[in-house]
Design a protein around this motif. Structure first.
Motif, PDB file in Angstrom:
ATOM      1  N   GLY A 287       0.788  -1.220   0.000  1.00 15.22           N
ATOM      2  CA  GLY A 287       0.000   0.000   0.000  1.00 15.22           C
ATOM      3  C   GLY A 287       0.823   1.274   0.000  1.00 15.22           C
ATOM      4  N   ASP A 288       2.090   1.194   0.375  1.00 21.84           N
ATOM      5  CA  ASP A 288       2.941   2.384   0.395  1.00 21.84           C
ATOM      6  C   ASP A 288       3.673   2.528  -0.932  1.00 21.84           C
ATOM      7  OD1 ASP A 288       2.119   2.432   3.009  1.00 21.84           O
ATOM      8  OD2 ASP A 288       4.084   2.066   3.858  1.00 21.84           O
ATOM      9  N   THR A 289       4.114   3.758  -1.192  1.00 27.48           N
ATOM     10  CA  THR A 289       4.857   4.056  -2.409  1.00 27.48           C
ATOM     11  C   THR A 289       5.960   5.044  -2.091  1.00 27.48           C
ATOM     12  OG1 THR A 289       2.873   3.774  -3.765  1.00 27.48           O
ATOM     13  CG2 THR A 289       4.666   5.012  -4.748  1.00 27.48           C
ATOM     14  N   PHE A 290       7.157   4.807  -2.613  1.00 24.55           N
ATOM     15  CA  PHE A 290       8.203   5.822  -2.577  1.00 24.55           C
ATOM     16  C   PHE A 290       7.960   6.784  -3.727  1.00 24.55           C
ATOM     17  CE2 PHE A 290      11.233   2.857  -0.321  1.00 24.55           C
ATOM     18  CZ  PHE A 290      11.436   3.681   0.777  1.00 24.55           C
ATOM     19  N   GLU A 291       8.072   8.064  -3.452  1.00 27.87           N
ATOM     20  CA  GLU A 291       8.088   9.076  -4.498  1.00 27.87           C
ATOM     21  C   GLU A 291       9.492   9.665  -4.474  1.00 27.87           C
ATOM     22  OE1 GLU A 291       4.833  11.827  -4.092  1.00 27.87           O
ATOM     23  OE2 GLU A 291       3.358  10.215  -4.175  1.00 27.87           O
ATOM     24  N   ILE A 292      10.272   9.355  -5.485  1.00 24.91           N
ATOM     25  CA  ILE A 292      11.662   9.805  -5.547  1.00 24.91           C
ATOM     26  C   ILE A 292      11.680  11.185  -6.197  1.00 24.91           C
ATOM     27  CG2 ILE A 292      13.970   9.298  -6.378  1.00 24.91           C
ATOM     28  CD1 ILE A 292      12.999   6.370  -6.756  1.00 24.91           C
TER      29      ILE A 292
END
Length: 78
Positions: free
Chosen positions: A53-58
């Motif tokens: 459910g989580d996402t890294f936004e780089i």
């Protein structure tokens, strides 16, 4: 060397990475985020917690979005 920030989006909550990391290329930033997501998911599984459910936004220092890395994409399910 450019600095990349690995912000985390969890549902509607955005958690900023205040430190960032110096890496030579966006590709290395993507690889680093994928490895970190894999470690986080593995730890959550060990703890019996929800693992996706989580996402890294780089993002770069100027706030440009380089890539997104959904945590679930860091693990193989087959």
């Amino acid at each position: 060397m450019p600095k990349y920030f690995f912000h985390v989006r969890r549902n509607d909550v955005f958690e900023e990475d205040p430190e960032g990391i110096d890496l030579a290329t966006p590709e290395l930033a993507f690889e680093e985020a994928t490895a970190a997501a894999r470690d986080i998911v593995a730890e959550r599984i060990r703890m019996g917690s929800r693992a996706n459910g989580d996402t890294f936004e780089i993002m770069t220092e100027d706030g440009s979005l380089v890539a997104t890395v959904p945590f679930r994409s860091a693990i193989r399910l087959d």
